[in-house]
Design a protein around this motif. Sequence first.
Motif, mmCIF file in Angstrom:
data_model
loop_
_atom_site.group_PDB
_atom_site.id
_atom_site.type_symbol
_atom_site.label_atom_id
_atom_site.label_comp_id
_atom_site.label_asym_id
_atom_site.label_seq_id
_atom_site.Cartn_x
_atom_site.Cartn_y
_atom_site.Cartn_z
ATOM 1 N N GLY A 16 0.867 -1.308 0.163
ATOM 2 C CA GLY A 16 0.103 -0.104 -0.041
ATOM 3 C C GLY A 16 0.940 1.282 0.095
ATOM 4 N N ASN A 17 1.902 1.183 0.901
ATOM 5 C CA ASN A 17 2.729 2.236 0.932
ATOM 6 C C ASN A 17 3.337 2.611 -0.830
ATOM 7 O OD1 ASN A 17 2.326 2.782 3.376
ATOM 8 N ND2 ASN A 17 4.005 1.632 4.088
ATOM 9 N N PHE A 18 3.837 1.490 -1.300
ATOM 10 C CA PHE A 18 4.227 1.551 -2.788
ATOM 11 C C PHE A 18 3.328 2.298 -3.572
ATOM 12 C CE2 PHE A 18 4.114 -0.239 -7.111
ATOM 13 C CZ PHE A 18 5.295 0.108 -7.426
ATOM 14 N N ILE A 19 2.202 1.928 -3.575
ATOM 15 C CA ILE A 19 0.943 2.602 -4.354
ATOM 16 C C ILE A 19 0.679 4.216 -4.119
ATOM 17 C CG2 ILE A 19 -1.165 2.509 -4.975
ATOM 18 C CD1 ILE A 19 -1.159 -0.517 -4.577
ATOM 19 N N MET A 20 0.796 4.592 -2.632
ATOM 20 C CA MET A 20 0.587 5.698 -2.259
ATOM 21 C C MET A 20 1.580 6.716 -2.342
ATOM 22 S SD MET A 20 -2.497 5.977 -0.921
ATOM 23 C CE MET A 20 -2.869 6.940 0.410
ATOM 24 N N GLU A 21 3.097 5.898 -2.180
ATOM 25 C CA GLU A 21 4.478 6.711 -2.169
ATOM 26 C C GLU A 21 5.061 6.686 -3.577
ATOM 27 O OE1 GLU A 21 6.523 5.581 1.185
ATOM 28 O OE2 GLU A 21 4.745 5.996 2.491
ATOM 29 N N ASP A 22 5.077 5.945 -4.258
ATOM 30 C CA ASP A 22 6.054 5.653 -5.117
ATOM 31 C C ASP A 22 5.671 5.775 -6.649
ATOM 32 O OD1 ASP A 22 8.145 5.159 -3.268
ATOM 33 O OD2 ASP A 22 7.429 3.039 -3.378
ATOM 34 N N LEU A 23 4.278 5.763 -6.764
ATOM 35 C CA LEU A 23 3.635 5.713 -8.081
ATOM 36 C C LEU A 23 3.289 7.304 -8.560
ATOM 37 C CD1 LEU A 23 1.231 2.701 -8.074
ATOM 38 C CD2 LEU A 23 3.563 3.014 -9.325
ATOM 39 N N PRO A 24 3.658 7.978 -9.629
ATOM 40 C CA PRO A 24 3.126 9.470 -9.845
ATOM 41 C C PRO A 24 1.605 9.192 -10.073
ATOM 42 C CG PRO A 24 5.043 8.571 -11.338
ATOM 43 C CD PRO A 24 4.625 7.246 -10.540
ATOM 44 N N VAL A 25 1.076 10.229 -9.631
ATOM 45 C CA VAL A 25 -0.365 10.497 -9.781
ATOM 46 C C VAL A 25 -0.730 11.605 -10.620
ATOM 47 C CG1 VAL A 25 -2.519 10.623 -8.162
ATOM 48 C CG2 VAL A 25 -0.968 9.074 -7.403
ATOM 49 N N ARG A 27 -8.370 -3.494 -0.556
ATOM 50 C CA ARG A 27 -8.083 -4.696 0.089
ATOM 51 C C ARG A 27 -7.223 -4.514 1.410
ATOM 52 N NH1 ARG A 27 -7.609 -7.541 -5.226
ATOM 53 N NH2 ARG A 27 -8.983 -9.171 -5.076
ATOM 54 N N ILE A 28 -6.198 -3.531 1.233
ATOM 55 C CA ILE A 28 -5.436 -3.488 2.485
ATOM 56 C C ILE A 28 -6.473 -2.341 3.239
ATOM 57 C CG2 ILE A 28 -3.395 -2.075 3.287
ATOM 58 C CD1 ILE A 28 -2.143 -2.570 0.342
ATOM 59 N N PHE A 29 -7.221 -1.678 2.956
ATOM 60 C CA PHE A 29 -8.092 -0.944 3.783
ATOM 61 C C PHE A 29 -8.922 -1.947 4.534
ATOM 62 C CE2 PHE A 29 -12.390 0.254 4.296
ATOM 63 C CZ PHE A 29 -12.485 1.300 5.379
ATOM 64 N N SER A 30 -9.447 -3.147 4.166
ATOM 65 C CA SER A 30 -10.278 -3.903 4.677
ATOM 66 C C SER A 30 -9.525 -4.646 5.739
ATOM 67 C CB SER A 30 -10.986 -4.920 3.680
ATOM 68 O OG SER A 30 -9.950 -6.215 3.417
ATOM 69 N N ILE A 31 -8.388 -4.461 6.103
ATOM 70 C CA ILE A 31 -7.630 -5.339 7.075
ATOM 71 C C ILE A 31 -7.002 -4.270 8.013
ATOM 72 C CG2 ILE A 31 -7.226 -7.469 5.873
ATOM 73 C CD1 ILE A 31 -4.421 -6.830 5.457
ATOM 74 N N THR A 32 -6.942 -3.297 7.630
ATOM 75 C CA THR A 32 -6.112 -2.132 8.383
ATOM 76 C C THR A 32 -7.187 -0.831 8.915
ATOM 77 O OG1 THR A 32 -5.473 -0.720 6.501
ATOM 78 C CG2 THR A 32 -3.924 -2.346 7.124
ATOM 79 N N GLY A 33 -8.137 -0.739 8.264
ATOM 80 C CA GLY A 33 -8.981 0.469 8.311
ATOM 81 C C GLY A 33 -8.625 1.855 8.122
ATOM 82 N N ASP A 34 -7.458 2.028 7.324
ATOM 83 C CA ASP A 34 -6.518 3.230 7.006
ATOM 84 C C ASP A 34 -7.627 3.770 6.144
ATOM 85 O OD1 ASP A 34 -5.240 5.351 6.018
ATOM 86 O OD2 ASP A 34 -3.558 4.168 6.025
ATOM 87 N N ILE A 35 -8.288 4.956 6.467
ATOM 88 C CA ILE A 35 -9.355 5.526 5.675
ATOM 89 C C ILE A 35 -8.686 6.338 4.340
ATOM 90 C CG2 ILE A 35 -9.236 7.677 6.907
ATOM 91 C CD1 ILE A 35 -12.404 5.932 5.726
ATOM 92 N N ASN A 36 -7.184 6.494 4.544
ATOM 93 C CA ASN A 36 -6.567 7.292 3.434
ATOM 94 C C ASN A 36 -6.612 6.396 2.002
ATOM 95 O OD1 ASN A 36 -6.100 9.753 4.660
ATOM 96 N ND2 ASN A 36 -4.272 8.758 5.864
ATOM 97 N N LEU A 37 -6.327 5.089 2.572
ATOM 98 C CA LEU A 37 -6.288 4.236 1.403
ATOM 99 C C LEU A 37 -7.482 4.110 0.465
ATOM 100 C CD1 LEU A 37 -4.370 1.192 3.059
ATOM 101 C CD2 LEU A 37 -3.295 3.249 1.869
#
Length: 395
Positions: free
Chosen positions: A170-179, A211-221
């Motif tokens: 999840g951090n890779f997608i949020m931090e490393d990919l240009p948006v 998917r990751i949100f469903s196990i962490t509850g991180d609303i940002n994801l």
Amino acid sequence: MKPILHQDIMESLERLRLYIEKESFKGYDPYDTLTSPFPFKLFTRYGQAIATQVQKRNPLNIRPLLGIKKEYNPKGMGLLLNGYVILQKNFPEKDFSRQINFIYNWLKDNRSKGFKNACWGYNFGWASPEKYLPPFAPTVVATAFIASGIFEYYQLTNDPSAKELLISIGNFIMEDLPVTETENGICFSYSPYMKDCCYNASLLGAETLARIFSITGDINLKEKALHATEFVVSHQHDDGHWEYKIDPLTGKERHQVDFHQGYIIDSICNVMKYADEQNPEWTKAVDKGLKFYKEQQFFSTGQSKWRLPKIYPVEIHNQSQGIITFSGDELPSEYIKFAGDILKWTQDNMQDDSGYFYYRKLKIYTNKLSFMRWSNAWMFLAMAKYINALNKSSD
């Protein structure tokens, strides 16, 4: 009560599984040309792209002559992990733990190097006129399908290392990919190396975050996943299809309608499922997309069309993706039945007696080369998903 599965489905799956394990999960790939010691790099990026495309279409396997070896493909390993876990859940009396643990540990130990966050790419360099990605350069596509397998593994085992890996993904997608940010939402780039807007790739990132949100509850994801989904849904055409990518500056789209239609449908459904977000407009988009996919991209026999409007070659990846998409959760029974029709046609026309699946079927001949990721891993996952759909429909 579980349904009595057709004997030919189980026999077909078993032959494929035994073939995959006999090959120790290694194989050739349509795009593995640049793993050859032959100095294709002297031909520039265009020459490398041409060499890859020529070899991709070559029905003769000259890879040994070029020094190309059968290798593990990270994405293929992710697909296989997903398939084995689904089979384990559906057949608890069987024991696939040896295969599952080997593949999971291989993936954990073979992340792309040079990145803080967990990510994966292909085991070969990939060239096109627009770009070149070196071996193991991470992409959101490879990483997302691996994440799906790891997620299934985590659901089965509750292994804390799998949860850690997923959070890092999840951090890779949020931090490393240009948006790319637009008034219609956001679009994750295909890789960390350049900014682009490929619909299916961005959505694969979105469904992974859900998917990751469903196990962490991180609303940002969840928020990022929803914004990326909205972007793609807004670019659906009136007849229900999506093109492949768009230039956000010019609005010009690249015409390519093939198995990626299935990717997009699956991803929208997965975002809604794992983000717990039932959006009526997205549901309508899925319904329109499914109708187009079934009626325009397949014959009633279960044979797929290549890239609209072209019919040939019949491509194994189109066949496998059709089975996967129409075996989706909570779809009407007519779609699950059609997934069975696609599987039956594929078994009858594209499976070798030794168990593997052929690459392509053209009008006058069949390319019978065996590719572990592109053909066999996808078909293994497709059959596992179909069996899972049958079992769920009988509950």
